[in-house]
Design an enzyme around this catalytic site. Structure first.
Site, PDB file in Angstrom:
ATOM      1  N   ASP A 182      -1.792   1.079  -3.894  1.00  0.00           N
ATOM      2  CA  ASP A 182      -2.828   0.234  -4.284  1.00  0.00           C
ATOM      3  C   ASP A 182      -3.988   0.946  -4.406  1.00  0.00           C
ATOM      4  O   ASP A 182      -4.969   0.030  -4.848  1.00  0.00           O
ATOM      5  CB  ASP A 182      -2.771  -0.934  -3.239  1.00  0.00           C
ATOM      6  CG  ASP A 182      -3.210  -0.433  -1.608  1.00  0.00           C
ATOM      7  OD1 ASP A 182      -2.952   0.787  -1.413  1.00  0.00           O
ATOM      8  OD2 ASP A 182      -3.908  -1.133  -1.138  1.00  0.00           O
TER       9      ASP A 182
ATOM     10  N   SER B 263       0.881  -1.311   0.030  1.00  0.00           N
ATOM     11  CA  SER B 263       0.004  -0.102  -0.013  1.00  0.00           C
ATOM     12  C   SER B 263       0.711   1.150  -0.085  1.00  0.00           C
ATOM     13  O   SER B 263       1.609   1.664  -0.814  1.00  0.00           O
ATOM     14  CB  SER B 263      -0.927  -0.072   1.220  1.00  0.00           C
ATOM     15  OG  SER B 263      -1.798   0.876   1.192  1.00  0.00           O
ATOM     16  N   HIS B 264       0.709   2.119   1.128  1.00  0.00           N
ATOM     17  CA  HIS B 264       1.277   3.358   0.965  1.00  0.00           C
ATOM     18  C   HIS B 264       2.795   3.230   1.413  1.00  0.00           C
ATOM     19  O   HIS B 264       3.301   4.304   1.418  1.00  0.00           O
ATOM     20  CB  HIS B 264       0.794   4.312   2.222  1.00  0.00           C
ATOM     21  CG  HIS B 264       0.812   3.895   3.692  1.00  0.00           C
ATOM     22  ND1 HIS B 264       0.208   2.830   4.153  1.00  0.00           N
ATOM     23  CD2 HIS B 264       1.428   4.147   4.540  1.00  0.00           C
ATOM     24  CE1 HIS B 264       0.352   2.449   5.033  1.00  0.00           C
ATOM     25  NE2 HIS B 264       1.420   3.403   5.635  1.00  0.00           N
TER      26      HIS B 264
ATOM     27  N   LYS C 149     -11.638   0.457   1.060  1.00  0.00           N
ATOM     28  CA  LYS C 149     -11.673   2.032   0.633  1.00  0.00           C
ATOM     29  C   LYS C 149     -11.477   1.856  -0.893  1.00  0.00           C
ATOM     30  O   LYS C 149     -10.699   1.196  -1.288  1.00  0.00           O
ATOM     31  CB  LYS C 149     -10.757   2.555   1.652  1.00  0.00           C
ATOM     32  CG  LYS C 149      -9.436   1.955   1.862  1.00  0.00           C
ATOM     33  CD  LYS C 149      -8.801   2.853   3.151  1.00  0.00           C
ATOM     34  CE  LYS C 149      -7.115   2.699   2.951  1.00  0.00           C
ATOM     35  NZ  LYS C 149      -6.731   1.326   3.795  1.00  0.00           N
TER      36      LYS C 149
ATOM     37  N   ASP D 151      -6.337   2.680  -2.778  1.00  0.00           N
ATOM     38  CA  ASP D 151      -7.608   2.675  -1.599  1.00  0.00           C
ATOM     39  C   ASP D 151      -7.592   3.916  -1.263  1.00  0.00           C
ATOM     40  O   ASP D 151      -8.800   4.219  -0.479  1.00  0.00           O
ATOM     41  CB  ASP D 151      -7.623   1.323  -0.840  1.00  0.00           C
ATOM     42  CG  ASP D 151      -6.357   1.139  -0.067  1.00  0.00           C
ATOM     43  OD1 ASP D 151      -5.370   2.009  -0.303  1.00  0.00           O
ATOM     44  OD2 ASP D 151      -6.110   0.067   0.606  1.00  0.00           O
ATOM     45  N   ARG D 152      -6.843   4.606  -1.306  1.00  0.00           N
ATOM     46  CA  ARG D 152      -6.586   5.965  -0.243  1.00  0.00           C
ATOM     47  C   ARG D 152      -6.567   7.195  -1.306  1.00  0.00           C
ATOM     48  O   ARG D 152      -6.178   7.071  -2.404  1.00  0.00           O
ATOM     49  CB  ARG D 152      -5.520   5.974   0.384  1.00  0.00           C
ATOM     50  CG  ARG D 152      -5.000   5.232   1.596  1.00  0.00           C
ATOM     51  CD  ARG D 152      -3.796   5.567   2.250  1.00  0.00           C
ATOM     52  NE  ARG D 152      -3.577   4.524   3.234  1.00  0.00           N
ATOM     53  CZ  ARG D 152      -2.618   4.762   4.077  1.00  0.00           C
ATOM     54  NH1 ARG D 152      -2.174   6.170   4.485  1.00  0.00           N
ATOM     55  NH2 ARG D 152      -2.343   4.032   5.305  1.00  0.00           N
TER      56      ARG D 152
ATOM     57  N   ASP E 220      -2.566   6.343  -3.210  1.00  0.00           N
ATOM     58  CA  ASP E 220      -1.539   5.478  -2.637  1.00  0.00           C
ATOM     59  C   ASP E 220      -1.317   4.528  -3.563  1.00  0.00           C
ATOM     60  O   ASP E 220      -1.683   4.255  -4.646  1.00  0.00           O
ATOM     61  CB  ASP E 220      -1.945   5.215  -1.248  1.00  0.00           C
ATOM     62  CG  ASP E 220      -2.649   4.128  -1.168  1.00  0.00           C
ATOM     63  OD1 ASP E 220      -3.606   3.869  -2.151  1.00  0.00           O
ATOM     64  OD2 ASP E 220      -2.845   3.267  -0.038  1.00  0.00           O
TER      65      ASP E 220
END
Ligand code: VG1
Ligand code: CO
Length: 543
Positions: free
Chosen positions: A279, A113-114, A376, A281-282, A277
């Site tokens: 992946d 992710s991030h 998300k 989702d943000r 981000d």
């Protein structure tokens, strides 16, 4: 074809955190590390024989190799079908959408992710269930338990299939179905939002920048914003996914997306900007001259969701993670719908969404989403904002001012102290926990403490319990501070300090959040001796 059973030994530390298992990429690339964890997932869910899985990742270093290994292991386990994004790509929300649309039994998402990527960055693996959502704590605990006694993994002796073209390939007796990573997700989003209104908005000269940060969302943003909504070509920045994210840190906040934030406060600022981000989702939301905190974004979305066709009948309820500001609570109250407060991490929203108790969820870390998937969803949130702006036709700053006039402003900031020495960081939290019973009635940094606790949660649907989810300190004037240790880092400990205060007076809605919350930060310093104990003069990231 030959199935090999490879003897292995347990590898300590294969314990999923807030969102899957994360480790340095080089650790994940060690012989057996990925294989052990994937076999632990397969065993923990009762095997994959006859099942259909979804597989994809954010394109970071080692994703392609890992996808090949996982496909061969799924084939060895007797899986019927694995649906995989072309080139192994799928954003986290797109993976969730595909699992649901195809009725799959679950999916594996390859992403940290991030966290930064590349050979010197991080890698990660998440397992999502048949509802499309992250494995609940009961399952991640089972996966960890299996990883502690694993003795062998099974893998098909065959070359990894070519994932560069859509279509079906046989791998042993298993079908590998390579799909366009964008199509399913884009079609779902098109059903939820008023694409005609957003197209008109762009046609009227509205300018947007979408910073994909060289992570997975570039192809999604291009297809949806440029191809389907008619936004100009230059709308999408850093749109090509790169294995090391171009050396950047794909965490959309004012520190790591500094260039975009600077653009939005400069003379050439477009009307609207968003950054996602690793992946996808943000999402970070910016207007001309204004940064919208994720907590405020959730509140604005809740207050205006009925402007989007998919939510025209209203929302059933809102859920937010505990450290997220209480701005959404005020909207839920005004709408007369329930507000649920959960521990940090999207896995805690799944049961509420499945049970139809909430429609919208959000976290202060820039995640927002709805019951359309079980993750998300960065592009969903960007489109929700575009839908709202297309209908309201006011600048973001004005929309926020009006929102705050109605509900008051919840000043919010999060201070992160990254890569701390784990022992003193844990001790800081432990000492604060031990002091909790004595805090009410005391003053710190000039603020009187009214109540203090360690957040515990009982899932109202499943009855699962989660304790020690963050120390909360409530001050007499309504301000709040929350302290917890991150569960997504791979180096040392990251301390997160969340601070907020509600300000009803519109004459005081134009303050710098750091100034508005300086006394809360001083109270935290007085309570914890933060500077002396961490040896740091200030946080690494303020968001
Ligand atoms: C962080 C965020 C949390 C988020 C999680 C996964 O967790 O605080 O809100 O759900 O990352 O997000 P932690 O434990 O580090 O505070 V993602 O987009 O990195 O999968
Ligand atoms: Co993410």
């Amino acid at each position: 074809m030959n199935i090999r059973t490879v003897p292995t030994l347990p590898i300590p530390g294969q314990k999923p955190g807030t969102s899957g298992l994360r480790a340095r990429t080089r650790v994940f690339m060690q012989a057996g590390y990925l294989e052990n964890f994937v076999q632990s997932i397969f065993d923990a869910i009762g095997g994959v024989a006859g099942r259909t899985l979804v597989l994809g990742g954010d394109g970071r270093h080692f994703c392609a190799q890992a996808a090949g290994i996982i496909l061969r292991m799924a084939a060895a386990g007797g899986a019927a079908r694995v649906i995989v994004g072309r080139d192994g790509l799928l954003s986290t929300p797109a993976a969730s959408a595909v699992i649901r649309a195809r009725g799959a039994d679950g999916g594996i998402i390859l992403s940290a992710s991030h966290n930064p990527g590349g050979p010197d960055g991080d890698f990660g693996v998440k397992f999502n269930g048949a509802n499309g959502g992250p494995a609940p704590e009961s399952l991640t605990a089972r996966i960890h338990a299996v990883s502690e006694r694993i003795a062998a993994y099974r893998i098909l002796d065959a070359p990894a299939p070519d994932l560069s073209r859509c279509g079906e390939i046989m791998l042993g007796a298993m079908t590998v179905e390579v799909i366009d990573p964008v199509a399913e997700h884009a079609a779902l989003l098109e059903r939820l939002f008023d694409f005609d209104a957003i197209r008109d908005l762009f046609a009227s000269g509205f300018r947007m920048r979408f910073d994909a940060m060289h992570a997975v969302t570039g192809p999604y943003a291009r297809e949806i914003l440029v191809n389907r909504l008619g936004a100009p070509e230059d709308t999408v920045l850093n749109g090509a996914p790169l294995p090391d994210f171009g050396g950047g840190h794909p965490d959309p906040n004012p520190t790591h997306a500094a260039a975009l934030t600077a653009l939005m406060s400069g003379p050439d600022a477009p009307d609207f900007a968003a950054a996602s981000d690793g992946d996808g989702d943000r999402i970070m939301i910016l207007g001309r001259g204004i940064y919208v905190t994720p907590s405020d974004s959730l509140a604005v979305i809740a207050a205006n969701a009925d402007l989007a066709p998919g939510y025209a009948d209203g929302i059933r309820g809102v859920a937010r993670s505990m450290p997220t500001s209480r701005a959404a609570d005020r909207v839920a109250q005004a709408l007369g719908v329930p507000l649920h407060e959960t521990p940090t991490g999207w896995k805690f929203f799944g049961s509420l969404l499945d049970a139809g108790k909430v429609t919208l969820c959000g976290e202060e870390s820039a995640g927002a989403g709805s019951d359309h998937v079980r993750e998300k969803d960065g592009l969903w949130a960007a489109l929700m904002w575009l839908n709202i702006l297309a209908r309201r036709r006011v600048p973001v700053a004005q929309l926020m001012a009006e929102h705050w006039r109605r509900f008051g402003r919840d000043y919010f900031t999060r201070h992160d102290y990254e890569a701390l020495d784990p022992a003193p960081a844990r001790a800081l939290i432990e000492d604060l926990r031990a002091a909790l019973p004595d805090l009410p009635g005391r003053s710190a940094g000039g603020l009187r403490i009214e109540a203090a606790d360690d957040f515990a949660y009982v899932d109202p649907v499943t009855g699962e319990r989660a304790a020690a989810q963050g120390v909360r300190i409530f001050f007499a004037d309504g301000a709040r501070a929350t302290l917890r240790l991150s569960g997504t880092g791979t180096v040392g400990a990251t301390l997160r300090i969340y601070m907020e205060r509600h300000e009803p007076d519109p004459a005081r809605h134009g303050l710098d959040p750091q100034a508005a919350l300086a006394d809360v930060a001083a109270a935290v310093e007085a309570l914890t001796g933060l500077r002396a104990r961490t040896g740091r003069q200030g946080p690494d990231v303020r968001s």
